[in-house]
Design an enzyme around this catalytic site. Structure first.
Site, mmCIF file in Angstrom:
data_model
loop_
_atom_site.group_PDB
_atom_site.id
_atom_site.type_symbol
_atom_site.label_atom_id
_atom_site.label_comp_id
_atom_site.label_asym_id
_atom_site.label_seq_id
_atom_site.Cartn_x
_atom_site.Cartn_y
_atom_site.Cartn_z
ATOM 1 N N HIS A 18 6.581 -1.629 3.454
ATOM 2 C CA HIS A 18 6.371 -3.029 3.825
ATOM 3 C C HIS A 18 5.593 -3.711 2.715
ATOM 4 C CE1 HIS A 18 3.362 -0.370 5.625
ATOM 5 N NE2 HIS A 18 2.458 -1.317 5.445
ATOM 6 N N ASN B 180 0.850 -1.179 0.000
ATOM 7 C CA ASN B 180 0.000 0.000 0.000
ATOM 8 C C ASN B 180 0.892 1.238 0.000
ATOM 9 O OD1 ASN B 180 -2.616 -1.240 0.157
ATOM 10 N ND2 ASN B 180 -2.137 -1.817 2.256
ATOM 11 N N HIS C 213 3.241 -6.939 1.962
ATOM 12 C CA HIS C 213 2.431 -7.985 2.581
ATOM 13 C C HIS C 213 2.538 -9.238 1.727
ATOM 14 C CE1 HIS C 213 -0.173 -5.162 5.080
ATOM 15 N NE2 HIS C 213 0.271 -4.324 4.163
HETATM 16 P P1 5GP Z 1 -0.600 -0.979 5.632
HETATM 17 O O1 5GP Z 1 -2.046 -0.663 5.707
HETATM 18 O O2 5GP Z 1 0.265 0.190 6.038
HETATM 19 O O3 5GP Z 1 -0.210 -1.568 4.321
HETATM 20 O O4 5GP Z 1 -0.371 -2.163 6.655
HETATM 21 C C1 5GP Z 1 0.160 -2.021 7.930
HETATM 22 C C2 5GP Z 1 0.143 -3.406 8.539
HETATM 23 O O5 5GP Z 1 0.973 -3.400 9.679
HETATM 24 C C3 5GP Z 1 -1.242 -3.852 8.993
HETATM 25 O O6 5GP Z 1 -1.566 -5.085 8.360
HETATM 26 C C4 5GP Z 1 -1.097 -4.003 10.504
HETATM 27 O O7 5GP Z 1 -1.832 -5.079 11.034
HETATM 28 C C5 5GP Z 1 0.399 -4.197 10.671
HETATM 29 N N1 5GP Z 1 0.939 -3.731 11.938
HETATM 30 C C6 5GP Z 1 0.727 -2.522 12.517
HETATM 31 N N2 5GP Z 1 1.422 -2.422 13.659
HETATM 32 C C7 5GP Z 1 2.081 -3.595 13.804
HETATM 33 C C8 5GP Z 1 2.965 -4.094 14.810
HETATM 34 O O8 5GP Z 1 3.285 -3.444 15.797
HETATM 35 N N3 5GP Z 1 3.454 -5.351 14.621
HETATM 36 C C9 5GP Z 1 3.121 -6.114 13.532
HETATM 37 N N4 5GP Z 1 3.648 -7.327 13.453
HETATM 38 N N5 5GP Z 1 2.287 -5.670 12.578
HETATM 39 C C10 5GP Z 1 1.772 -4.420 12.709
#
Ligand code: 5GP
Length: 125
Positions: free
Chosen positions: A110, A97, A112
Site C-alpha cells: 500500500h 513502509n 500512503h
Molecule cells: P503501514 O504501517 O502498514 O504502512 O500502514 C497500514 C495502514 O493501514 C495504517 O495507516 C492503518 O491505519 C491502515 N489500516 C489498517 N487497517 C485498516 C482498515 O481496515 N481500513 C482502512 N481503511 N485502513 C486500515
C-alpha cells in the site's frame, strides 16, 4: 506488529479482504489496476491508501514481480488520485513502509498519500 515481507502472500490480510469486498472501505478511486480508499486512522487531513489489485506483499515484491503494466498502472493512479484530491498546489507526500524497520503492518503493498497540511520533516531524527 510489523509483518515479515519475506513471507508468501497471505490471502487473509485485511486489504485482500477489502479488495474482495468482504470488508468495507471508504473508496476514493478504482480502476483495473488499483483500489484507493481513506485510511481508517488518518494522520493528515488527506490520508489515502492506494493498493494494487494483484497479490503483492510489499514494494520489494511488487517491484520485482509485477508486470510493467501493473507498475505503470499504480504509479499513474497515485498521481491521478493526488491531483483529483487537490493536493498538487499545496504539495503532498507518498510513502510505502516495507518490512520490519519501516513498521509495515498490512501484508499487501500500500502507498500512503498524505496531504492537506504542512507535513513536517521526512523522518524523526
Ligand atoms: P503501514 O504501517 O502498514 O504502512 O500502514 C497500514 C495502514 O493501514 C495504517 O495507516 C492503518 O491505519 C491502515 N489500516 C489498517 N487497517 C485498516 C482498515 O481496515 N481500513 C482502512 N481503511 N485502513 C486500515
Amino acid at each position: 506488529m510489523p509483518i515479515d515481507p519475506a513471507e508468501p502472500y497471505d490471502e487473509t490480510n485485511i486489504f485482500a479482504r477489502i479488495l474482495r469486498g468482504e470488508l468495507p472501505s471508504d473508496k476514493v478511486y478504482e480502476d483495473g489496476h488499483v483500489l484507493a480508499f481513506n485510511d481508517i486512522r488518518p494522520l493528515a487531513p488527506t490520508h489515502i491508501l492506494v493498493i494494487p489489485r494483484g497479490p503483492y506483499v510489499s514494494w520489494d515484491d511488487f517491484s520485482e514481480n509485477a508486470s510493467d503494466e501493473e507498475i505503470c498502472g499504480l504509479v499513474r493512479a497515485v498521481g491521478r488520485i493526488a491531483r483529483d484530491a487537490g493536493l498538487v498546489a499545496g504539495g503532498y507526500r507518498v510513502l510505502a513502509n516495507i518490512g520490519f524497520d519501516a513498521g509495515q503492518e498490512v501484508a499487501h503493498l500500500h502507498l500512503h498519500i498524505f496531504g492537506g497540511r504542512p507535513l513536517g520533516p521526512m523522518l524523526a531524527r
